[in-house]
Structures are given as structure tokens and as C-alpha cells.
Design a protein around this motif. Sequence first.
Motif, PDB file in Angstrom:
ATOM      1  N   ALA A 125       0.657  -1.762  -0.079  1.00 58.15           N
ATOM      2  CA  ALA A 125      -0.198  -0.117   0.174  1.00 58.15           C
ATOM      3  C   ALA A 125       0.932   0.855  -0.217  1.00 58.15           C
ATOM      4  CB  ALA A 125      -1.149   0.439   1.308  1.00 58.15           C
ATOM      5  N   VAL A 126       1.563   1.207   0.223  1.00 59.54           N
ATOM      6  CA  VAL A 126       2.566   2.426   0.547  1.00 59.54           C
ATOM      7  C   VAL A 126       3.547   2.359  -0.315  1.00 59.54           C
ATOM      8  CG1 VAL A 126       4.774   3.297   2.526  1.00 59.54           C
ATOM      9  CG2 VAL A 126       3.489   2.472   3.431  1.00 59.54           C
ATOM     10  N   SER A 127       4.039   1.744  -0.912  1.00 57.58           N
ATOM     11  CA  SER A 127       4.843   1.797  -2.819  1.00 57.58           C
ATOM     12  C   SER A 127       3.498   2.441  -3.263  1.00 57.58           C
ATOM     13  CB  SER A 127       5.165   0.312  -3.016  1.00 57.58           C
ATOM     14  OG  SER A 127       4.956  -0.592  -2.887  1.00 57.58           O
ATOM     15  N   LEU A 128       2.473   1.564  -3.452  1.00 57.18           N
ATOM     16  CA  LEU A 128       1.453   2.300  -4.459  1.00 57.18           C
ATOM     17  C   LEU A 128       1.528   3.637  -3.837  1.00 57.18           C
ATOM     18  CD1 LEU A 128      -0.219   0.874  -6.360  1.00 57.18           C
ATOM     19  CD2 LEU A 128      -1.831   1.120  -5.355  1.00 57.18           C
ATOM     20  N   THR A 129       1.223   3.921  -2.840  1.00 55.80           N
ATOM     21  CA  THR A 129       1.184   5.413  -2.966  1.00 55.80           C
ATOM     22  C   THR A 129       1.423   6.330  -4.013  1.00 55.80           C
ATOM     23  OG1 THR A 129      -0.134   4.752  -0.441  1.00 55.80           O
ATOM     24  CG2 THR A 129       1.039   7.036  -0.331  1.00 55.80           C
ATOM     25  N   MET A 130       3.079   6.563  -3.186  1.00 55.69           N
ATOM     26  CA  MET A 130       3.811   7.123  -4.329  1.00 55.69           C
ATOM     27  C   MET A 130       3.313   6.888  -5.331  1.00 55.69           C
ATOM     28  SD  MET A 130       7.677   4.881  -2.523  1.00 55.69           S
ATOM     29  CE  MET A 130       7.954   4.245  -1.671  1.00 55.69           C
ATOM     30  N   VAL A 131       2.769   5.995  -6.205  1.00 59.25           N
ATOM     31  CA  VAL A 131       2.671   6.280  -7.386  1.00 59.25           C
ATOM     32  C   VAL A 131       0.929   6.945  -7.785  1.00 59.25           C
ATOM     33  CG1 VAL A 131       2.055   5.540  -9.676  1.00 59.25           C
ATOM     34  CG2 VAL A 131       3.755   4.572  -8.311  1.00 59.25           C
ATOM     35  N   ASN A 132      -0.596   6.332  -6.929  1.00 57.01           N
ATOM     36  CA  ASN A 132      -0.838   6.567  -7.032  1.00 57.01           C
ATOM     37  C   ASN A 132      -1.317   7.874  -6.171  1.00 57.01           C
ATOM     38  OD1 ASN A 132      -0.781   3.899  -8.517  1.00 57.01           O
ATOM     39  ND2 ASN A 132      -3.095   4.086  -7.324  1.00 57.01           N
ATOM     40  N   GLY A 133      -0.990   7.671  -5.044  1.00 54.51           N
ATOM     41  CA  GLY A 133      -1.334   8.745  -4.035  1.00 54.51           C
ATOM     42  C   GLY A 133      -0.432  10.353  -4.391  1.00 54.51           C
ATOM     43  N   PHE A 134       0.965  10.278  -4.366  1.00 55.89           N
ATOM     44  CA  PHE A 134       2.045  11.738  -4.614  1.00 55.89           C
ATOM     45  C   PHE A 134       1.356  11.865  -5.881  1.00 55.89           C
ATOM     46  CE2 PHE A 134       5.457   9.548  -1.803  1.00 55.89           C
ATOM     47  CZ  PHE A 134       4.536   9.480  -0.466  1.00 55.89           C
ATOM     48  N   THR A 135       2.056  11.656  -7.337  1.00 56.58           N
ATOM     49  CA  THR A 135       2.117  11.559  -8.530  1.00 56.58           C
ATOM     50  C   THR A 135       0.478  11.531  -8.843  1.00 56.58           C
ATOM     51  OG1 THR A 135       2.773   9.617  -8.933  1.00 56.58           O
ATOM     52  CG2 THR A 135       4.098  10.824  -8.427  1.00 56.58           C
ATOM     53  N   ALA A 138       7.778  17.867  -5.847  1.00 59.01           N
ATOM     54  CA  ALA A 138       7.639  17.818  -7.064  1.00 59.01           C
ATOM     55  C   ALA A 138       6.710  16.625  -7.667  1.00 59.01           C
ATOM     56  CB  ALA A 138       8.706  17.743  -7.950  1.00 59.01           C
ATOM     57  N   PHE A 139       6.658  15.459  -7.452  1.00 53.78           N
ATOM     58  CA  PHE A 139       6.331  14.698  -7.306  1.00 53.78           C
ATOM     59  C   PHE A 139       4.414  14.594  -7.121  1.00 53.78           C
ATOM     60  CE2 PHE A 139       8.985  10.860  -6.075  1.00 53.78           C
ATOM     61  CZ  PHE A 139       9.007  10.683  -7.346  1.00 53.78           C
ATOM     62  N   LEU A 140       4.597  15.433  -5.726  1.00 56.15           N
ATOM     63  CA  LEU A 140       2.725  16.287  -5.660  1.00 56.15           C
ATOM     64  C   LEU A 140       1.976  17.363  -6.369  1.00 56.15           C
ATOM     65  CD1 LEU A 140       3.401  15.951  -1.373  1.00 56.15           C
ATOM     66  CD2 LEU A 140       1.908  14.450  -2.793  1.00 56.15           C
ATOM     67  N   SER A 141       3.304  17.750  -6.938  1.00 57.53           N
ATOM     68  CA  SER A 141       2.889  19.301  -7.562  1.00 57.53           C
ATOM     69  C   SER A 141       2.223  18.620  -8.907  1.00 57.53           C
ATOM     70  CB  SER A 141       3.315  19.771  -8.533  1.00 57.53           C
ATOM     71  OG  SER A 141       5.198  19.163  -9.140  1.00 57.53           O
ATOM     72  N   ILE A 142       2.559  17.008  -9.618  1.00 54.63           N
ATOM     73  CA  ILE A 142       2.180  16.939 -10.456  1.00 54.63           C
ATOM     74  C   ILE A 142       0.468  16.023 -10.409  1.00 54.63           C
ATOM     75  CG2 ILE A 142       2.573  14.822 -12.687  1.00 54.63           C
ATOM     76  CD1 ILE A 142       5.861  14.714 -11.453  1.00 54.63           C
ATOM     77  N   ARG A 143       0.195  15.892  -8.812  1.00 55.14           N
ATOM     78  CA  ARG A 143      -0.767  15.706  -8.975  1.00 55.14           C
ATOM     79  C   ARG A 143      -1.565  16.278  -8.804  1.00 55.14           C
ATOM     80  NH1 ARG A 143      -2.807  13.401  -2.914  1.00 55.14           N
ATOM     81  NH2 ARG A 143      -5.158  13.833  -3.841  1.00 55.14           N
ATOM     82  N   ASN A 144      -1.106  17.902  -8.403  1.00 57.33           N
ATOM     83  CA  ASN A 144      -2.256  19.227  -8.612  1.00 57.33           C
ATOM     84  C   ASN A 144      -2.482  18.911  -9.247  1.00 57.33           C
ATOM     85  OD1 ASN A 144      -2.748  20.859  -5.592  1.00 57.33           O
ATOM     86  ND2 ASN A 144      -1.102  19.294  -5.000  1.00 57.33           N
ATOM     87  N   ASP A 145      -1.256  19.775 -10.387  1.00 64.39           N
ATOM     88  CA  ASP A 145      -1.874  21.034 -12.017  1.00 64.39           C
ATOM     89  C   ASP A 145      -0.310  20.595 -12.543  1.00 64.39           C
ATOM     90  OD1 ASP A 145      -1.622  22.647 -13.908  1.00 64.39           O
ATOM     91  OD2 ASP A 145      -3.073  23.800 -12.727  1.00 64.39           O
ATOM     92  N   GLU A 146      -0.980  19.293 -13.566  1.00 62.51           N
ATOM     93  CA  GLU A 146       0.361  18.951 -14.257  1.00 62.51           C
ATOM     94  C   GLU A 146       1.159  20.150 -15.215  1.00 62.51           C
ATOM     95  OE1 GLU A 146      -0.307  15.070 -15.709  1.00 62.51           O
ATOM     96  OE2 GLU A 146       1.771  15.274 -17.415  1.00 62.51           O
ATOM     97  N   ILE A 147       0.051  21.033 -15.963  1.00 62.94           N
ATOM     98  CA  ILE A 147       0.549  21.683 -16.644  1.00 62.94           C
ATOM     99  C   ILE A 147       1.198  22.791 -15.444  1.00 62.94           C
ATOM    100  CG2 ILE A 147      -0.083  23.832 -17.829  1.00 62.94           C
ATOM    101  CD1 ILE A 147      -2.320  22.037 -18.739  1.00 62.94           C
ATOM    102  N   ALA A 148       0.644  23.152 -14.568  1.00 59.05           N
ATOM    103  CA  ALA A 148       2.006  24.475 -13.359  1.00 59.05           C
ATOM    104  C   ALA A 148       3.203  23.795 -12.799  1.00 59.05           C
ATOM    105  CB  ALA A 148       0.827  24.492 -12.407  1.00 59.05           C
ATOM    106  N   LEU A 189      -5.410   9.052  -0.762  1.00 60.84           N
ATOM    107  CA  LEU A 189      -4.974   9.062  -1.607  1.00 60.84           C
ATOM    108  C   LEU A 189      -3.609   9.817  -1.768  1.00 60.84           C
ATOM    109  CD1 LEU A 189      -6.543   9.059  -5.383  1.00 60.84           C
ATOM    110  CD2 LEU A 189      -5.026   7.527  -4.602  1.00 60.84           C
ATOM    111  N   GLY A 190      -2.264  10.067  -1.318  1.00 64.11           N
ATOM    112  CA  GLY A 190      -1.134  10.687  -0.663  1.00 64.11           C
ATOM    113  C   GLY A 190      -0.269  10.772   0.756  1.00 64.11           C
ATOM    114  N   SER A 191      -1.917   9.710   1.851  1.00 65.93           N
ATOM    115  CA  SER A 191      -1.281   9.510   3.250  1.00 65.93           C
ATOM    116  C   SER A 191      -0.207   8.246   3.316  1.00 65.93           C
ATOM    117  CB  SER A 191      -2.038   9.638   3.756  1.00 65.93           C
ATOM    118  OG  SER A 191      -2.099   9.380   5.063  1.00 65.93           O
ATOM    119  N   ILE A 192       0.563   8.458   4.072  1.00 64.18           N
ATOM    120  CA  ILE A 192       1.674   7.202   4.324  1.00 64.18           C
ATOM    121  C   ILE A 192       0.855   6.433   5.505  1.00 64.18           C
ATOM    122  CG2 ILE A 192       3.607   6.510   4.293  1.00 64.18           C
ATOM    123  CD1 ILE A 192       5.117   8.911   3.357  1.00 64.18           C
ATOM    124  N   SER A 193       0.665   7.757   6.506  1.00 62.86           N
ATOM    125  CA  SER A 193      -0.096   6.984   7.411  1.00 62.86           C
ATOM    126  C   SER A 193      -1.578   6.334   7.102  1.00 62.86           C
ATOM    127  CB  SER A 193      -0.089   8.039   8.444  1.00 62.86           C
ATOM    128  OG  SER A 193      -0.186   8.917   8.019  1.00 62.86           O
TER     129      SER A 193
END
Lengths: 235, 383
Positions: free
Chosen positions: B58-68, B237-247, B307-311
Motif C-alpha cells: 500500500a505504501v509503495s502504491l501510494t508513491m504512484v497513485n497518491g504522490f503523483t 515535485a511529485f505532489l505538484s504533478i498530482r496537483n496540476d501537471e501543466i503548472a 490518496l497521498g497519505s502514508i500513515s
Amino acid sequence: MLEIRDLVVSYGAVRALHGVSLRVERGEIVTLIGCNGAGKSTTLRAVSGMVRPASGTIEFEGRSIARMKPHEIVRLGMAHCPEGRGIFANMTVEENLRLGAFTRDDAEGIAADHERALTLFPRLRERLRQSAGTLSGGEQQMLAIGRAILTRPRLLLLDEPSLGLAPQVVRTIFQIIREINAAGTTILLVEQNAHMALKVAHRAYVLEVGKIEMEGPAADLAASDEVRKAYLGVA
Amino acid sequence: MSHETPPTPGLVSSLVRGYMPFVVAVGVAIVMQVVVRPNVDPYPAKLLLDIGINCILAVSLTMVNGFTGQFSMGHAGFMAVGGYASGAITYYTSMRVWGAGEARGGVLSGMLGGEGLPWLTVGDGLFLFSLIVGGVVAAGLGYLVGLPSLRLKGDYLAIVTLGFGEIVRVVIQQTSPVLTSAEEVRQATILQLPTHVGGSLGFSGIPYYTGLFWVYLGVCVTLIVAFRLKTSTFGRAFLSIRNDEIAAEAMGVNTTRYKVWAFVIAAFFAGIAGGLFSHTLGVGLSPEAAGFLRSFDVIIMVVLGGLGSISGAVAAAIIVTLLPEWLRGVAEYRMIIYALALILIMIFRPKGLFGVREVWDRATWAWLSRRKSGTGARGGARE
């Protein structure tokens, strides 16, 4: 500083730009005005590498950038403030600003520009720890511009900074655009609000369905009958 | 090129700065094996093990589905690849070297505990090596899948990754039966061995090295890496991609590169989880391990946690592992209640348990106090 020649951009079968040429000299504010769908935003996107031109050349400080990726172009000293502001809503104001400095590692320079952004936009200082999504539209626009400043651009591309803002806020934003320019940053400004844009700009281009229809000193265009009729709503 | 080389934050330096957490990780893992394991019954111990493996997934998938914010539906595929790769390494190496496939671990491996054994043995070394190889193979595959497909967005990426998992499953089904005699194994060439992993019958005979020590070492390392990723420039950078890829692009983030990185790191840990899974007592490793049902399980954990929360992912991994077990008492209604519980959680916490936040962020609990003071935020983590 920026020289665009015969720029053609297509989205699939739809041609958005039919050979646009324009030029921005160092130290200028140049505005690109026109109606919805004229291709203003497309021009900016092509310059910052977000869409790939079908043909034509784009030179930034003598270097051809038409085939570069956005993240490479940012590192050359050009910042794009996208339409609709594109702030990172889930992050705090502070984190947004820090992302502006993403490509830099000169801690002192970043700190100085951070301070400068907060001096230009004192409202942001009050809201540093606040989630950016909870800012008002005007504050979000300020954040977007402040964040772009943190990339330390020599050329700043602004896409519709007045979009959806109250007239009072628009005046503030344009005042600050002037200040940023006075401090040495060249600006290419895309606007639907031709009235404000022509007031702050040195020179202007009028874009109509993918072609430059008119160009000249902003004051001359603002005085011309065609522009007054079509864009300034003066009969 | 005359312009200065782009200063890119180093991935490795942001992940390995400071070794203290890793020392603590080893300590925690030893405690789990030496103190906890002998003092609990086999059943809760097995649950602890499952929880640990699910946490890593779950934590590893969080890095893809959650962070980015990419939507990968093929996580089980990476897990299966890691599981088969590491299983084949330990099983066939043991067969070649020792002539038998049993585990030769020390006190720190396995679930049974061993009196009078050394703490670590050559067998443990082999196991650790196989885990890392399994992770690297999965990561390599993650790179191959990620590079072309991460140009796709949303639903399209989901479909490609779903297809990837199914391809892994079908390919494993086509493999030949496991070689069970030392004689056959010695005669086969190194390149033939990886094709003998059991086909649709499953890969049986993998030595049982997995114990609470290895699992919780894996959990701790995954958590350390995930936290460092989230709090580094890299993570922003990961979280920014999730927020708004163009920005994000406008800020100079090479979005494709970062998305591929997230994918590769996540695949690596999924591969490790697969290796831990395949060396567990009583687990038959079969091609179904790569199936989409397993991927969905992990997605449920990630979405449930926020999505994005490790805990959140950890909490959800615990809930999703334990809930069906608690409900064993009601037999046939079990899966209905389980599904209902998930639906209810999503209705009352639409952004998952924690949103993008962590348990200790004050804002996570802000809605509680707001509700008490009657200013009325209704359910759902606010962002």
C-alpha cells in the motif's frame, strides 16, 4: 530577446496558429490581445514548450527553443504563468513558492527572490501557511505570479492574469506587473482585457483567428479606430 | 550547450541522508521477531505478517497513485514478478548448492523460531540477495512499462497497467513445472531455470525464509523512503504533478521523468513485497498473485487511507487485512459486510481516512474540533 517567426501550431486537424510572427525586446512589456480562440494562449504555450509547433521558429536570446521541453525552457530563464493560474491547491502558499524555485539551488538568491515576491504581494505574507486552494481568486493570481518570480525569469509569460478578477484587483495586478517590469523583467502579456493591457504595455499585437492582424506601439493601437471598435467597446 | 547544467535534486542523496532511521528499523524488526513472535500465537503472528506485506504494497502504491496522482492498476503484477524472481533464486540456488530446497535461515528468519541457531546464516544472505534482485527486476519492468505509458493520462494509464498485470499473469501460466529433483536442477542451464516456475499450478517448494524480522525490516525501509520522498524537493515535485501537471511543468519539473521515477521506486518495493510473500509458510505462489483482484486490494487500501497519505495507507492496510478476519464469525455475510464497511467509510470520509495528510498533521483532526464547536464541517477531510 524573443523572436517568433511564422509559427504554425495545430491541435490534431485544427490549425490554431497560421504563421504568427512577433518579437519582444529586452525590457519591454509586449501584449498580445485578441478574442477568445484567436490563439493567444496557444502562442504562449508554444513559446514555453507546452505545445510543439508544426513549423516556424522560436528564438529566445538567440537560441532556438522550438523543440525544447518546458522544463528545459524554464532553466533558460523563462517563466510561464499559465491561464487559470495553476496553483497547487493542496499545498500551502509557502510550498507553492518553494516549487517556484524548483530549478534553482542558490539558497541566498532564492531567499532574496522569496522576500521580493512577498514584498510585491504583502497579502501572500499573511497567508504563507494557508492552503493555496483557500485563497481568493486575486490572491491565487498573486501567488501564481509570485511563484513565477521565484524561477528568476528574464522573460515572464503571463496568460490572462485578469481572468475572473474584480476590477479593483485587476488594477492592483497590473500595477505590480509594471513594477516587475521596471525591476528588469521582460514581459509578454496575453490579455482579453485589452483596455488594461494596452495601458501597461509598450507595444502590442492583435491576434485574430491565428494570425497577427495589427501591431505597433500600445498607445497607437489604443487610439486606432479598429481596435477601439473591436476590443475596447468604443463605438 | 552554454547554459549551466540543471541543478536537479539528487534522488539518492534525499533518500539515504542520515542512517539513524535505518538503525531504528533494524531494531524494530529484531524486536518483532525475537520478542513479539515467540509471545503470540501462530494465527495473530500470521496476521502481523500479512499486515506487514500489505503495508509495503500500500505504501509503495501510494508513491504512484497518491504522490503523483497517476492511476496504476497493475501493482500486483510487479509484486508477482518480484515474488517469482526471488523465489526462483532461493529455490534453485538451494537445490544446486545444498541439493534440497528447504530454508537454511537463522533465528531472524522464518516464523517458527530456532533454538540454538546463529542469528544470520548463509541462507539469510541468499534470501536478502533474492529479495533485492526481485525488487530490481520489478523496478526494471516498472521502467519499461512506465516510460511509454506514463505519457498517457488517467483512464488510459489505468488500462495499460491493468493490461500489464494480466500479461504477467498469462506469461507465468505458460511456464513449465518446477524441477523437484536435485539431479534435474543440476542438469538444467541457468537460463532454463527461470522458465520452470510451475505454470498455472503455482510455484511450490520455495523455502520459508519470511518471518516478522524480514517483513518489518521491509516495512520500515519502505516507510523511511516514502517519508523522505514526500518531504524532499523530489516529493514536492511529485505532489505538484498530482496537483496540476501543466503548472508543474511551468515550474521546471520534468514531469515524465518524475512520474517514471515514482513508478520505478514503487515497483521496486512491490517486488520486495512479492519476495517476502513468496517465501511465506503456507502460501502457494500462483499466477493469480499477479491478477487484478490483488491489484484492486492494494488500490482499496490506498484510496481508503487517503490518496497521498502514508500513515493513511498503513492504517488502511491494517484495516483491510483485519476486517475480513474479524468477520469470519459471520461466515457467509462476511464479504457483504466488508464491502459495506468500505462503502460507508468512503461516504463519510470521501477523501479517505486522512486525505493527503498524515496522522500527526494538526489539520487532520481540525474537522473534529470544528464539528464540536458546531461550525459545521460535514464529514470528509478538508484540504
